[in-house]
Design a protein around this motif. Structure first.
Motif, PDB file in Angstrom:
ATOM      1  N   GLY A 107      32.725  35.117  38.293  1.00  0.00           N
ATOM      2  CA  GLY A 107      33.869  35.512  39.435  1.00  0.00           C
ATOM      3  C   GLY A 107      34.569  35.121  38.783  1.00  0.00           C
ATOM      4  N   ALA A 108      35.194  34.180  37.596  1.00  0.00           N
ATOM      5  CA  ALA A 108      36.345  33.901  36.635  1.00  0.00           C
ATOM      6  C   ALA A 108      36.419  34.823  36.068  1.00  0.00           C
ATOM      7  CB  ALA A 108      36.073  32.115  35.972  1.00  0.00           C
ATOM      8  N   SER A 109      35.667  35.443  35.476  1.00  0.00           N
ATOM      9  CA  SER A 109      35.860  36.146  34.485  1.00  0.00           C
ATOM     10  C   SER A 109      36.792  37.473  34.837  1.00  0.00           C
ATOM     11  CB  SER A 109      34.770  36.928  33.401  1.00  0.00           C
ATOM     12  OG  SER A 109      33.869  36.890  34.337  1.00  0.00           O
ATOM     13  N   VAL A 110      36.043  38.111  36.085  1.00  0.00           N
ATOM     14  CA  VAL A 110      36.022  39.510  37.186  1.00  0.00           C
ATOM     15  C   VAL A 110      37.687  39.143  37.291  1.00  0.00           C
ATOM     16  CG1 VAL A 110      35.583  40.803  38.478  1.00  0.00           C
ATOM     17  CG2 VAL A 110      33.705  40.299  37.424  1.00  0.00           C
ATOM     18  N   LEU A 111      37.985  38.293  37.766  1.00  0.00           N
ATOM     19  CA  LEU A 111      38.834  37.712  39.148  1.00  0.00           C
ATOM     20  C   LEU A 111      40.282  37.953  37.803  1.00  0.00           C
ATOM     21  CD1 LEU A 111      40.951  36.269  41.360  1.00  0.00           C
ATOM     22  CD2 LEU A 111      40.467  34.271  40.271  1.00  0.00           C
ATOM     23  N   VAL A 112      40.067  37.517  36.567  1.00  0.00           N
ATOM     24  CA  VAL A 112      40.989  37.220  35.653  1.00  0.00           C
ATOM     25  C   VAL A 112      41.625  38.995  34.727  1.00  0.00           C
ATOM     26  CG1 VAL A 112      41.626  37.302  32.845  1.00  0.00           C
ATOM     27  CG2 VAL A 112      41.106  35.531  34.415  1.00  0.00           C
ATOM     28  N   ALA A 113      40.214  39.510  35.134  1.00  0.00           N
ATOM     29  CA  ALA A 113      40.410  40.327  34.426  1.00  0.00           C
ATOM     30  C   ALA A 113      41.165  41.628  35.711  1.00  0.00           C
ATOM     31  CB  ALA A 113      39.047  41.443  34.092  1.00  0.00           C
ATOM     32  N   TRP A 114      40.852  41.786  37.085  1.00  0.00           N
ATOM     33  CA  TRP A 114      41.805  42.522  37.696  1.00  0.00           C
ATOM     34  C   TRP A 114      43.200  42.251  37.990  1.00  0.00           C
ATOM     35  CZ3 TRP A 114      38.628  40.639  42.667  1.00  0.00           C
ATOM     36  CH2 TRP A 114      36.864  41.638  42.678  1.00  0.00           C
ATOM     37  N   TRP A 115      43.738  40.959  37.589  1.00  0.00           N
ATOM     38  CA  TRP A 115      44.944  40.708  37.457  1.00  0.00           C
ATOM     39  C   TRP A 115      45.184  41.400  36.141  1.00  0.00           C
ATOM     40  CZ3 TRP A 115      48.536  38.578  40.421  1.00  0.00           C
ATOM     41  CH2 TRP A 115      47.871  38.272  41.783  1.00  0.00           C
ATOM     42  N   PHE A 116      45.225  42.114  35.216  1.00  0.00           N
ATOM     43  CA  PHE A 116      45.190  42.706  33.622  1.00  0.00           C
ATOM     44  C   PHE A 116      45.071  43.582  33.243  1.00  0.00           C
ATOM     45  CE2 PHE A 116      46.046  37.690  33.723  1.00  0.00           C
ATOM     46  CZ  PHE A 116      47.410  37.242  32.832  1.00  0.00           C
ATOM     47  N   SER A 117      46.040  44.559  32.911  1.00  0.00           N
ATOM     48  CA  SER A 117      45.746  45.342  32.609  1.00  0.00           C
ATOM     49  C   SER A 117      45.339  46.027  30.875  1.00  0.00           C
ATOM     50  CB  SER A 117      46.365  47.340  33.702  1.00  0.00           C
ATOM     51  OG  SER A 117      45.760  48.013  32.877  1.00  0.00           O
TER      52      SER A 117
END
Length: 449
Positions: free
Chosen positions: A138-148
């Motif tokens: 959950g932590a790794s996917v959440l962070v990926a959603w906020w950055f490109s």
């Protein structure tokens, strides 16, 4: 298939504070992700190693009970991880993390207050599964959603800083057990999870930048990309399904490289103390090598994942495989270089290079719309392979000391060769900026963007 960034809460009024307009909230998401990542310490190998002796002394656990929970957790986690990833993609990270932290606190509470050994074993298994799968993913996917465009850097910081804090928490757990006992420590963990971690998730976590009228990386709508076009929030939520991704040669090579690294490192680490003693070192030397291993792993992940934002790094798989085999050979010839600290650093770097690349490359080349499922599948396979590491080590070392090294070297050579000859996919943002969509057959072998 190209998905669209969810356009929820279109009429949400502007906020003040960290969530206000002009203040990119992604860095707060990253900070919370680091805390969540570190809070999995009790479910990881570091936490179980700290709990082993106290559980056997104070709660009538046998070492075989702990080993059984760890093994069932590995196989159960491998089975559940893709499904958890799919839930994250469909329901959002915030909702899943709230449920997970509440269950995590409940499991700690059972360990602290319920005297039944069967209940305690079930609760410890729940801690293992929730921490090492749901919270970590959950932590790794959440962070990926906020950055490109800075996603690799953000993910590298997440894992690097999270791993360092995780190790500190594992050490803190050992100190806490010395002062209040294992049951008291579980009660403290339950309290902190319920009254600190869960409220942080409830009131702090936001699934996507769009919910706050923001864009990935914090780019304002007036900014332009390399094509002279304003960045779109849609860019952050394009992607292909795991079934499509893992039909590509690129993803299969990443899966093979990660699996080999998992088998080799777990196989060696499981027997590290014995190997050190046979070469004139001590079990304490083996324990002390864990610190430079952590440093090497964090440095490797941070450097490589941040480079993925700008470069393809076609040679990184071959480099990581060479590093892995060299470090394995070094582990059986410690006297060759003398410094155990350097060996630990090299050992951590061997895993950090490949896992750091995969961490950032999967969302870069396959998008974030189904990232939970894609990362869950990768994690499931590597976790399953890691569980066979100690057994494979025993079988091959029973034949001859060098057999394990030679088998690993041949596998690494084949994976390296494959990584150099397969076509490389286009980055997902390039797919999103074309009218053709993400054609997985359209590959590129160029060195960098």
């Amino acid at each position: 298939m190209i998905g669209e960034w969810p356009r929820r809460h279109a009429n949400v009024p502007k906020r003040r504070g960290p969530r206000g307009a002009g203040r990119f909230y992604g860095w707060w998401i990253l900070a919370m992700g680091i805390v969540i990542f570190a809070w999995t310490a009790m479910a990881q190998t570091q936490g179980f190693s700290v709990l082993l002796l106290p559980l056997t002394k104070e709660m009538a656990f046998g070492s075989h009970d702990i080993a059984l929970i760890f093994l069932v957790g590995a196989f159960g986690g491998a089975f559940l991880m893709p499904y958890v990833g799919r839930l994250l993609d469909r329901r959002g990270a915030r909702r899943i993390l709230i449920i997970a932290t509440l269950a995590y606190a409940g499991a700690f509470g059972v360990l602290a207050l319920v005297p039944s050994k069967a209940a305690a074993m079930g609760a410890l298994l729940a801690v293992r599964l929730i921490g090492s799968i749901v919270l970590w993913l959950g932590a790794s996917v959440l962070v990926a959603w906020w950055f490109s465009r800075r996603r690799g850097l953000a993910l590298g910081i997440l894992v690097g800083a999270g791993s360092a804090l995780l190790s500190c928490l594992a050490f803190g757990l050992s100190v806490l057990i010395e002062h209040v006992g294992v049951a008291g420590s579980f009660l403290v963990l339950a309290t902190l999870t319920l009254f600190v971690i869960t409220p942080m998730v409830i009131w702090g976590v936001v699934d996507t930048p769009e919910e706050l009228h923001q864009h990935p990386d914090g780019a304002p709508p007036s900014a332009t990309d390399s094509q002279g076009q304003p960045p779109s929030a849609d860019e952050g939520r394009t992607g292909v399904r795991a079934s499509e991704a893992y039909r590509t040669p690129f993803a299969l090579v990443m899966l093979a490289a990660g699996s080999l690294a998992a088998i080799v490192t777990t196989g060696y680490l499981f027997h590290e103390a014995t190997i050190f003693i046979e070469q004139g070192a001590t079990a304490q030397d083996a324990a002390r090598s864990l610190v430079p291993q952590m440093v090497g792993n964090a440095v490797g992940i941070l450097i490589v994942s941040s480079l993925v934002d700008r470069h393809r790094l076609r040679g990184i798989v071959a480099i990581s495989m060479v590093q892995l085999v060299f470090t394995l050979w070094w582990g059986f010839n410690l006297q060759s270089f003398g410094s155990l600290w350097l060996f630990g650093l090299s050992f951590g770097l061997a895993t950090g290079l490949i896992f750091g690349y995969v961490l950032a490359a999967l969302p870069r080349y396959f998008g974030t719309l189904h990232l939970g499922e894609i990362r869950g599948t990768f994690g499931a396979v590597t976790m399953m392979m890691a569980s066979f590491g100690p057994l494979g080590f025993d079988v091959l070392q029973g034949v001859d000391t060098s057999v394990f090294i030679w088998v690993a070297a041949v596998a690494a050579a084949l994976i390296s060769l494959a990584s150099l000859i397969i076509p490389w996919p286009e980055p997902m943002e390039d797919w999103a900026n074309t009218s053709q969509g993400p054609d997985l057959a359209r590959q590129s072998s160029g060195p960098s963007e």
